[in-house]
Every structure is written in C-alpha cells, then in structure tokens.
Design an enzyme around this catalytic site. Structure first.
Site, PDB file in Angstrom:
ATOM      1  N   GLU A   1     -38.093   5.473 -15.455  1.00 41.58           N
ATOM      2  CA  GLU A   1     -37.602   4.256 -16.134  1.00 41.58           C
ATOM      3  C   GLU A   1     -38.725   3.563 -16.896  1.00 41.58           C
ATOM      4  O   GLU A   1     -38.519   3.055 -17.997  1.00 41.58           O
ATOM      5  CB  GLU A   1     -36.984   3.281 -15.122  1.00 41.58           C
ATOM      6  CG  GLU A   1     -35.653   3.745 -14.542  1.00 41.58           C
ATOM      7  CD  GLU A   1     -34.610   4.073 -15.619  1.00 41.58           C
ATOM      8  OE1 GLU A   1     -34.562   3.368 -16.644  1.00 41.58           O
ATOM      9  OE2 GLU A   1     -33.868   5.054 -15.431  1.00 41.58           O
TER      10      GLU A   1
ATOM     11  N   SER B   1     -52.472  21.130 -18.885  1.00 38.20           N
ATOM     12  CA  SER B   1     -51.197  21.336 -19.598  1.00 38.20           C
ATOM     13  C   SER B   1     -50.925  22.788 -19.999  1.00 38.20           C
ATOM     14  O   SER B   1     -49.781  23.231 -19.910  1.00 38.20           O
ATOM     15  CB  SER B   1     -51.126  20.469 -20.846  1.00 38.20           C
ATOM     16  OG  SER B   1     -51.354  19.133 -20.519  1.00 38.20           O
TER      17      SER B   1
ATOM     18  N   HIS C   1     -36.401  18.376 -18.413  1.00 37.15           N
ATOM     19  CA  HIS C   1     -37.731  18.994 -18.256  1.00 37.15           C
ATOM     20  C   HIS C   1     -38.824  17.921 -18.185  1.00 37.15           C
ATOM     21  O   HIS C   1     -39.683  17.932 -17.324  1.00 37.15           O
ATOM     22  CB  HIS C   1     -38.004  19.954 -19.417  1.00 37.15           C
ATOM     23  CG  HIS C   1     -39.428  20.402 -19.471  1.00 37.15           C
ATOM     24  ND1 HIS C   1     -39.961  21.305 -18.581  1.00 37.15           N
ATOM     25  CD2 HIS C   1     -40.447  20.030 -20.285  1.00 37.15           C
ATOM     26  CE1 HIS C   1     -41.248  21.478 -18.852  1.00 37.15           C
ATOM     27  NE2 HIS C   1     -41.560  20.717 -19.873  1.00 37.15           N
ATOM     28  N   SER C   2     -38.763  16.992 -19.123  1.00 34.77           N
ATOM     29  CA  SER C   2     -39.717  15.875 -19.160  1.00 34.77           C
ATOM     30  C   SER C   2     -39.029  14.766 -19.944  1.00 34.77           C
ATOM     31  O   SER C   2     -37.889  14.929 -20.383  1.00 34.77           O
ATOM     32  CB  SER C   2     -41.016  16.282 -19.870  1.00 34.77           C
ATOM     33  OG  SER C   2     -40.780  16.397 -21.268  1.00 34.77           O
TER      34      SER C   2
END
Ligand SMILES: Cc1ncc(C[n+]2csc(CCOP(=O)(O)OP(=O)(O)O)c2C)c(N)n1
Length: 422
Positions: free
Chosen positions: A95, A181, A310-311
């Site tokens: 959020e 990453s 996913h993200s």
C-alpha cells in the site's frame, strides 16, 4: 619399420582376430553404461512426472503419521505468527508503494510455507542466498521490522545505506547475502561459498533460493553443475510458483519442472508441496543433514503459487484469471492449512486470531511510521565502500554532484538527509 608406424586402428582392422561383440565394454571416459544394439531415444517422463511429497492435506490433516515432524506447539505457533506477520508487512508496504511513499515492492503472498519450512530446518550459521521473494526466511532469522522498513524506505538506518531498490535485503549478522537484481547470479555464488565452507571444514551448509524462471538462466546451469562436480554442501531450493512475471511454466520449460533436472547433474532431488510447511521442513532438514555429512548438493523443488502480482510494476490480471488466483487464495493456502492443523489441536482459537491480527498490525504500523520519519542516508555514502581510498574520477564526480546540488538547491531538500555537512 613402416608397419610399426601404422596407426593402431589400421592394425586392428587387419589383425582379423575373432571376438564376441556383446562382450565389448565401452571405454569412453564420460559414460558408465553398456552398449546396446537397438536405436531408442530416452523418453522424458513428463506425463506421470515426479511425485509431490506432502505431510498435510489441504485441511491440515497429517496424511501419514510417520512423516509428522511432531514440532512443539511453540514452534508451530512461531511458524504461524511469522507467516501472518509477513502477510501484514507485505500489505502495508504494498500500500505504501501504491501511495507513492516507496518506489517499488514485491509481496510474498502464497509462498509463506516455503519460507518458514525451509528457514526453520537450517542451522542459523548456514548461509542464505536469496532471489528476492524470501523475506520470510530473513524474518524467521530475526531481522527486525524496523530494518525491513529501513531498507524499503532507504533511510539512514538501512544496512545497505539506501543504495538498493526496495526488497534487496541483506544481513551479515544473520548470514543472509544481500539480494541482487540480475536473476540467477546467486547460484554460482552459492556454489563458490559452499565449496569454501567444505574446504574449511566448517560444518555449515549454504541454501540458495531461486524461481523456476531464474532456472532458465545460464548461470543456473553453472551453479548446479559446479556444485555437483565440486561436491558442495549446498541446498538448491527452487520456488516453483507457476509464473516468471507473465511467463507461465508451460512456456518456461518442456521437461518435468526443475526437480527433473537434478539427476542430469548427478544430484539428489525431490519435489515437495510448498504450501505444506511440514513437508518443506522435513525435506530441507534431511537435505541439510546429508549435504553437510556427505558433502553433496541437493535440489528441492517446492511447488507453490504466487498469489500477488509479480511486483508493483506488474498487473497479473493481464495474463491469468481471477478464478485461478482465487483458488490458491481460498482453497490451497499455506497459512490456512497450518491454521486448520493448529485449530484441530486446540492450539489456536478465533480469539487468538483476532488479538494476534490486531497486535501484529499495530507492530507493523509503528515500524512503518518510524521508518518514514527517519532521515535519508548521507549522500556522501554514494561514493564510499567500493575503493578503500577515493579514486580521482570518483572525487571529480563527487565534486560535480555537490556543485549541481548547490546550483539547483530548490530541487534537493537536503534537510531530509543525514549528517549533511556541505
Ligand atoms: C538477468 C535478468 N533477466 C531478467 C530480469 C527481469 N526479471 C526480474 S524477475 C523476473 C522473473 C523471475 O521469475 P522467477 O525466477 O520464476 O521468480 P518469481 O518472481 O516468480 O518469484 C524477470 C524476468 C532480471 N532481473 N535479470
């Protein structure tokens, strides 16, 4: 002299010695089996497939009592509280990103069983290489909410000094290597670390988490093969959650998932129900024990489902149905399965649930508020830690940064940064 100098193959043809070809043994250094005289390709066993080991059914009932790890009430409650706390942290941070307070986030919804079951089966000294969706492992090891928040908010308390994207956690104290990453880089690194541990005879293991999508990277092959040939105490833990962003498993591979690759590397392998925290625990515990005792790697493929997007850069409704997601959310969820198990034993009631939800939400909200108020790291830290002494080109960049910041002061709220001295 001329005859002597003939190649040996030429001599063999002309010697004409009688022999029984069925007695011939292959001499190739790279194969151990016999010759055959009929042409047959090996069939991949994709249809029936590798079975999925489980301990609990979807209602939280133990299927075979001899497989019950018989964990204490305290341990099981700890699993449950970590799994649900992770859920609450995910909700608040997700959020936060939607409201523009942090730049990015990745939730762990649906995969909590793979995190807790595996983390609890390890020794705290074992080294963890994660991908990015294993926050529950770090939480189980005791990484405080304040540090999760500090990393996502890139504030002055962040152990990574605010230099990484959110969810790229790391903790030297908790033996959790900082997330990077680029996919699959952790697999060869884990093989190297496990090899070093074996050479030093440290009685430690390495666990390396990765997704079934990352398993398609070349680095995954390098890591798996090196660890097998160098006989490293390493557990490869694949979270097969059905998708690599928008790529479903049906487009990711043609074989029987990731566990099927283990035998190709000469590696002991198992497929487990990743939504069954006890199955994950049993498999990881045994793999860990044998990896250290016998110096060999293991491959665990935990079948699960990524319930969230996913993200925060993804909208999964573009490539999968709401019904599909709902099935996993409502009918085959690792948290509700464990809760059924606890309730059946009288270890958890509706009241416990209500007060725990309230308390955990309050704890997460307090950590979130502290993190948001905290200053950002000193910008000088951008230039440190790569070289022991600042190099001339870095020095130049640093000067030009400060010149730029002075010139466009109105765009740089430096009072929000820690220990600003210019
Ligand atoms: C080398 C590389 N290629 C592509 C990406 C972009 N990328 C980030 S996550 C991801 C999907 C990975 O899926 P999977 O390994 O199954 O893990 P999951 O996100 O499902 O947990 C991709 C393609 C990347 N980070 N690194």
């Amino acid at each position: 002299f001329l005859i002597q100098s003939q190649p040996s193959s030429f001599r063999a043809v002309h010697q004409q010695q009688p022999f029984d070809s069925s007695l011939e043994k292959p001499q190739f250094p790279g194969a151990s089996a016999e010759f055959v005289d009929h042409l047959e390709f090996i069939q991949p066993n994709v249809i029936s497939g590798i079975p999925i080991y489980r301990v609990m059914d979807r209602q939280g009932k133990i299927v075979n009592p001899s497989e019950d790890p018989q964990l204490s009430k305290e341990t099981v409650l700890n699993f449950y509280q970590n799994m649900t706390l992770l859920n609450t942290m995910d909700r608040i941070l997700y959020e936060s990103q939607r409201q523009g307070r942090i730049s990015f986030y990745m939730t762990n919804y649906g995969e909590e069983g793979t995190h807790l079951g595996s983390a609890a089966a390890l020794d705290p000294h074992d080294l963890v290489f994660g991908q990015y969706r294993e926050a529950g492992v770090l939480m189980y090891r005791g990484f405080p909410l304040d540090l999760f928040m500090a990393q996502c908010y890139a504030n002055a308390d962040d152990l990574g000094k605010g230099r990484q994207m959110p969810v790229h956690y790391g903790s030297r104290d908790l033996n959790f290597v900082t997330i990077s990453s680029p996919l699959a880089t952790q697999l060869p690194q884990a093989a190297g670390a496990a090899y070093a541990m074996k050479r030093e005879n440290l009685n430690r293991a390495v666990i390396c988490y990765f997704g079934e999508g990352a398993a398609s990277e070349g680095d995954a092959h390098a890591g798996l093969n090196f660890s097998a040939t160098l006989e490293c105490p390493l557990i490869f833990f694949c979270r097969n959650n059905g998708y690599a962003i928008s790529t479903p498993t049906s487009e990711q591979y043609r074989g029987d998932g990731i566990a099927a690759r283990g035998p190709g590397y000469g590696m002991l392998s198992i497929r487990v129900d990743g939504n069954d925290v006890f199955a994950v625990y049993n498999a990881t515990k045994e793999a860990r024990r044998r990896a250290v005792a016998e110096n060999q790697p293991f491959l665990i493929e935990a079948m699960t489902y990524r319930i969230g997007h996913h993200s925060t850069s993804d909208d999964s409704s573009a490539y999968r149905s709401v019904d599909e997601v709902n099935y996993w959310d409502k009918q085959d969820h690792p948290i509700s399965r464990l809760r059924h198990y606890m309730t059946a034993r009288g270890w958890w009631s509706e009241d416990d649930e209500r007060s725990w939800r309230k308390q955990s939400r309050k704890t997460v909200m307090e950590a979130f508020e502290r993190a948001e108020k905290r200053l950002k790291p000193n910008p000088e830290l951008l230039f440190t830690d790569v070289y022991q002494e600042m190099t001339p080109n870095l020095d130049k960049q640093r000067e030009s940064l400060w010149r730029h910041v002075q010139q466009y002061k109105e765009h740089y709220p430096l009072d929000l940064y820690d220990k600003y001295q210019h």
